[in-house]
Design a protein around this motif. Structure first.
Motif, PDB file in Angstrom:
ATOM      1  N   THR A  59       0.829  -1.201   0.000  1.00  0.00           N
ATOM      2  CA  THR A  59       0.000   0.000   0.000  1.00  0.00           C
ATOM      3  C   THR A  59       0.865   1.253   0.000  1.00  0.00           C
ATOM      4  N   LEU A  60       1.948   1.240   0.799  1.00  0.00           N
ATOM      5  CA  LEU A  60       2.859   2.381   0.805  1.00  0.00           C
ATOM      6  C   LEU A  60       3.502   2.564  -0.564  1.00  0.00           C
ATOM      7  N   MET A  61       3.924   1.460  -1.180  1.00  0.00           N
ATOM      8  CA  MET A  61       4.529   1.563  -2.502  1.00  0.00           C
ATOM      9  C   MET A  61       3.549   2.194  -3.501  1.00  0.00           C
ATOM     10  N   GLU A  62       2.294   1.800  -3.432  1.00  0.00           N
ATOM     11  CA  GLU A  62       1.284   2.406  -4.310  1.00  0.00           C
ATOM     12  C   GLU A  62       1.149   3.894  -4.035  1.00  0.00           C
ATOM     13  N   LYS A  63       1.126   4.280  -2.763  1.00  0.00           N
ATOM     14  CA  LYS A  63       1.002   5.689  -2.411  1.00  0.00           C
ATOM     15  C   LYS A  63       2.183   6.500  -2.930  1.00  0.00           C
ATOM     16  N   MET A  64       3.339   5.844  -3.033  1.00  0.00           N
ATOM     17  CA  MET A  64       4.532   6.521  -3.527  1.00  0.00           C
ATOM     18  C   MET A  64       4.622   6.514  -5.039  1.00  0.00           C
ATOM     19  N   ILE A 118       4.741   3.873  -7.073  1.00  0.00           N
ATOM     20  CA  ILE A 118       5.534   2.764  -7.609  1.00  0.00           C
ATOM     21  C   ILE A 118       4.592   1.749  -8.253  1.00  0.00           C
ATOM     22  N   ALA A 119       4.971   1.222  -9.407  1.00  0.00           N
ATOM     23  CA  ALA A 119       4.201   0.142 -10.018  1.00  0.00           C
ATOM     24  C   ALA A 119       4.213  -1.053  -9.068  1.00  0.00           C
ATOM     25  N   THR A 120       3.040  -1.438  -8.576  1.00  0.00           N
ATOM     26  CA  THR A 120       2.925  -2.405  -7.489  1.00  0.00           C
ATOM     27  C   THR A 120       1.983  -3.530  -7.887  1.00  0.00           C
ATOM     28  N   PRO A 121       2.323  -4.788  -7.575  1.00  0.00           N
ATOM     29  CA  PRO A 121       1.425  -5.890  -7.930  1.00  0.00           C
ATOM     30  C   PRO A 121       0.093  -5.800  -7.198  1.00  0.00           C
ATOM     31  N   GLY A 122      -0.969  -6.259  -7.866  1.00  0.00           N
ATOM     32  CA  GLY A 122      -2.268  -6.341  -7.215  1.00  0.00           C
ATOM     33  C   GLY A 122      -2.185  -7.255  -6.008  1.00  0.00           C
ATOM     34  N   HIS A 123      -2.958  -6.945  -4.953  1.00  0.00           N
ATOM     35  CA  HIS A 123      -2.887  -7.734  -3.722  1.00  0.00           C
ATOM     36  C   HIS A 123      -4.175  -7.560  -2.927  1.00  0.00           C
ATOM     37  N   SER A 124      -4.618  -8.626  -2.326  1.00  0.00           N
ATOM     38  CA  SER A 124      -5.789  -8.583  -1.458  1.00  0.00           C
ATOM     39  C   SER A 124      -5.836  -9.879  -0.658  1.00  0.00           C
ATOM     40  N   TYR A 125      -6.666  -9.900   0.380  1.00  0.00           N
ATOM     41  CA  TYR A 125      -6.773 -11.080   1.240  1.00  0.00           C
ATOM     42  C   TYR A 125      -7.665 -12.139   0.592  1.00  0.00           C
ATOM     43  N   MET A 126      -7.242 -13.388   0.753  1.00  0.00           N
ATOM     44  CA  MET A 126      -7.967 -14.506   0.153  1.00  0.00           C
ATOM     45  C   MET A 126      -8.018 -15.675   1.143  1.00  0.00           C
ATOM     46  N   TYR A 127      -9.199 -16.287   1.234  1.00  0.00           N
ATOM     47  CA  TYR A 127      -9.360 -17.444   2.111  1.00  0.00           C
ATOM     48  C   TYR A 127      -9.351 -18.697   1.245  1.00  0.00           C
ATOM     49  N   VAL A 128      -8.412 -19.596   1.519  1.00  0.00           N
ATOM     50  CA  VAL A 128      -8.097 -20.702   0.627  1.00  0.00           C
ATOM     51  C   VAL A 128      -8.620 -22.032   1.164  1.00  0.00           C
ATOM     52  N   THR A 129      -9.234 -22.797   0.273  1.00  0.00           N
ATOM     53  CA  THR A 129      -9.543 -24.200   0.562  1.00  0.00           C
ATOM     54  C   THR A 129      -8.916 -25.057  -0.525  1.00  0.00           C
TER      55      THR A 129
END
Length: 580
Positions: free
Chosen positions: A150-155, A157-168
């Motif tokens: 998130t900080l990199m995005e605010k600065m 910087i080209a940043t990979p997509g990211h989010s929380y995921m619940y895995v089964t």
């Protein structure tokens, strides 16, 4: 028969259309992120925890769980929030975290990698080709990597997509992960004006970017990930300039590099180029200009301690091509990626497990981390041995800009108000999933203590901000810790007169004069989060994108050919008309 005036009118219309397209097209460039690729919103929806259901053959699953370090790729079907993609590649990923989980008798909580296009080259999920599922190893908060990106995005910087995921997996709950976009061609196409340049993942010989020779074959650890036939002359030029002198602006996006290193320094992210392992970053070259890209932030916020990571287990320095994943490469050399490690590598005997005394997150708020040097922002090495950073910071103009970005981070992103707001929002979102996570590395009590106790990421950030501001003002002088052995030395802190100095007051001014940050303007919640001059509508080098992309050139060429064809037809038609 068509009359001549109709043909002339048609050709005239084509000319008008051609001129209009050529004039207006550069101003109506379709954003790469929306041109058929909607995964940044649809897959990485940060407003919720996304469900990821993986189905594999039971025997295949048993095989990879029994031999996780071999990173065997198996066939899987993946359903993400109800949308299924069949016949994808699925394997374990990681290096230190992977081998650490291998040592745990009671855990199969590996990080995973999904290749949507492994078996079918044209297959993707809303444009996404590869997805990493990171297991939040050594992070009781589940937030370090998320906040760092998130900080990199605010600065800017080209940043990979990211989010929380619940895995089964096969219906069994595997727990709460952080889903992260892989940095590869799709990422480049999304974030850069062209996206077809040379991408490197340095890890091994040459990854410190020190000059060896003008023979690219001597840099065996640079790991070119795109354009296999590239002569890599642009990389040799970069290495020559940063080591032997030259104009940095001719070989790199200087401002982007300064923002990146300011953010990385503030985060005390040392499992990185700035640390003893000199890895976990990407370099991307487009039209001769290099950018640096962020990757792997589970050890940020002081998780990999000052002094070469001495607070945690050390697997050993990789050399040459030891980091290449031979097991994966035998199946598909192109699939070797950033997280490769020697097959069946093990941690030293007696290495700590998830709650052991060597937990790398346990001492993240020690004095060394809080007061990590911003003047010589390296650990386990010297600034001279990191020539990319050294070339930037030995330039007075660039050093001043770097300091400005550090100041912005300290007073904005790391402010108590902002950090509390962000961590509260994340905690509200993920706590129910942490509670039901059957494979989590830490207990709920440890999670609660890490997110709301005395040693939280909020407290780290605010104390780190005070230290950054004190270092910028000259009230605090910190020498870099160049040790690469186990353990870390305390930073040397002294005033200009040589008297010993106590660390800056980390509270709200109690017991000492408070550090008053400058007024940074009105941003979100009263905080100006965007550094000066940052604009997401700017191109990768910080300027307005006025160049023609490859797609523009192709379309313009096609229109031009069509125009010439129409003129030729009109000319032929008129001649036939006169003969008649």
């Amino acid at each position: 028969m068509l009359k001549t005036r109709y043909v002339v009118a048609s050709v005239s219309l084509l000319i008008v259309i051609f001129v209009a397209v050529m004039f207006f097209l550069p101003n109506f460039q379709i954003d790469k992120a929306t041109k058929g690729n909607t995964y940044t919103e649809s897959v990485f929806d940060q407003s919720k925890v996304t469900n990821v259901d993986i189905t594999v053959d039971d025997e295949d699953l048993t095989s990879i769980l029994e031999n996780p370090t071999e990173k065997e790729i198996i066939n899987a079907d993946v359903t993400i929030d109800g949308e299924t993609v069949k016949n994808v590649g699925f394997r374990t990923k990681g290096n230190l975290s992977l081998n650490s989980v291998v040592q745990m008798e009671d855990s199969d909580r590996y990080s995973w990698k999904i290749d949507f296009d492994y078996y079918q080259e044209d297959q993707d999920l809303h444009g996404l080709k590869k997805l990493a599922l990171n297991n939040n190893y050594s992070d009781p908060t589940y937030m370090r990597e998320y906040l760092s990106y998130t900080l990199m995005e605010k600065m800017g910087i080209a940043t990979p997509g990211h989010s929380y995921m619940y895995v089964t997996i096969n219906g069994k709950e595997w727990g709460l992960y952080l889903g992260v976009e892989a940095i590869e061609e799709t990422f480049l196409d999304t974030h850069f004006s062209d996206g077809t340049g040379d991408l490197y993942y340095p890890d091994g010989t040459g990854s410190d970017l020190k000059w060896i020779s003008d023979d690219i074959d001597d840099y065996t650890g640079m790991n070119l990930k795109t354009n296999d036939n590239s002569d890599q002359s642009a990389l040799i030029k970069l290495l020559n300039v940063i080591n032997n002198g030259g104009d940095l602006d001719e070989v790199m996006d200087v401002d982007e590099m300064l923002r990146y290193f300011a953010a990385n320094t503030a985060l005390v992210n040392l499992d990185h180029y700035q640390g003893d392992k000199k890895h976990n970053y990407y370099l991307y070259e487009e039209n001769g200009i290099f950018s640096i890209l962020p990757w792997d932030y589970n050890m940020s916020f002081g998780g990999y301690s000052v002094g070469g990571g001495g607070k945690g287990p050390v697997v050993g320095q990789e050399t040459a091509n030891e980091g290449e994943d031979k097991a994966v490469a035998q199946k598909d050399p192109a699939s070797v990626n950033e997280d490769s490690s020697p097959a069946k590598a093990k941690l030293p005997e007696g290495a700590p497990n998830k709650n052991g005394g060597g937990d790398m997150s346990a001492n993240f708020m020690n004095e060394d981390n809080i007061n990590f040097s911003i003047t010589e922002p390296v650990s386990g090495t010297t600034l001279e041995d990191r020539p990319l950073l050294n070339a930037l910071l030995t330039n007075d103009e660039y050093r001043e800009k770097y300091n400005e970005y550090l100041n912005d981070i300290a007073v904005d992103y790391f402010s108590e108000e902002n950090m509390k707001a962000m961590t509260k929002e994340i905690s509200t979102l993920i706590t129910p999933f942490v509670e039901k996570d059957p494979t989590k590395f830490y207990s709920m009590d440890e999670y609660t203590e890490a997110t709301s106790g005395e040693k939280t990421l909020v407290n780290f950030a605010t104390q780190r901000a005070d230290s950054i501001l004190a270092q910028l003002s000259g009230d605090l002088v910190v020498e870099a810790d160049t040790q690469s052995s186990m353990g870390s030395a305390a930073p040397n802190m002294e005033k200009e007169n040589g008297a010993a100095m106590q660390p800056p007051n980390m509270g709200n001014g109690e017991g000492g004069a408070p550090i008053q940050p400058p007024n940074m303007g009105d941003g979100e919640n009263g905080i100006a989060m965007q550094p000066p001059g940052m604009n997401r509508d700017l191109d990768s080098r910080g300027g307005i994108n006025s160049s023609y992309s490859k797609e523009t050139i192709i379309l313009s060429s096609a229109l031009l050919l069509l125009l010439f064809g129409a003129i030729a037809f009109a000319h032929s038609f008129r001649r036939r008309g006169r003969k008649g």
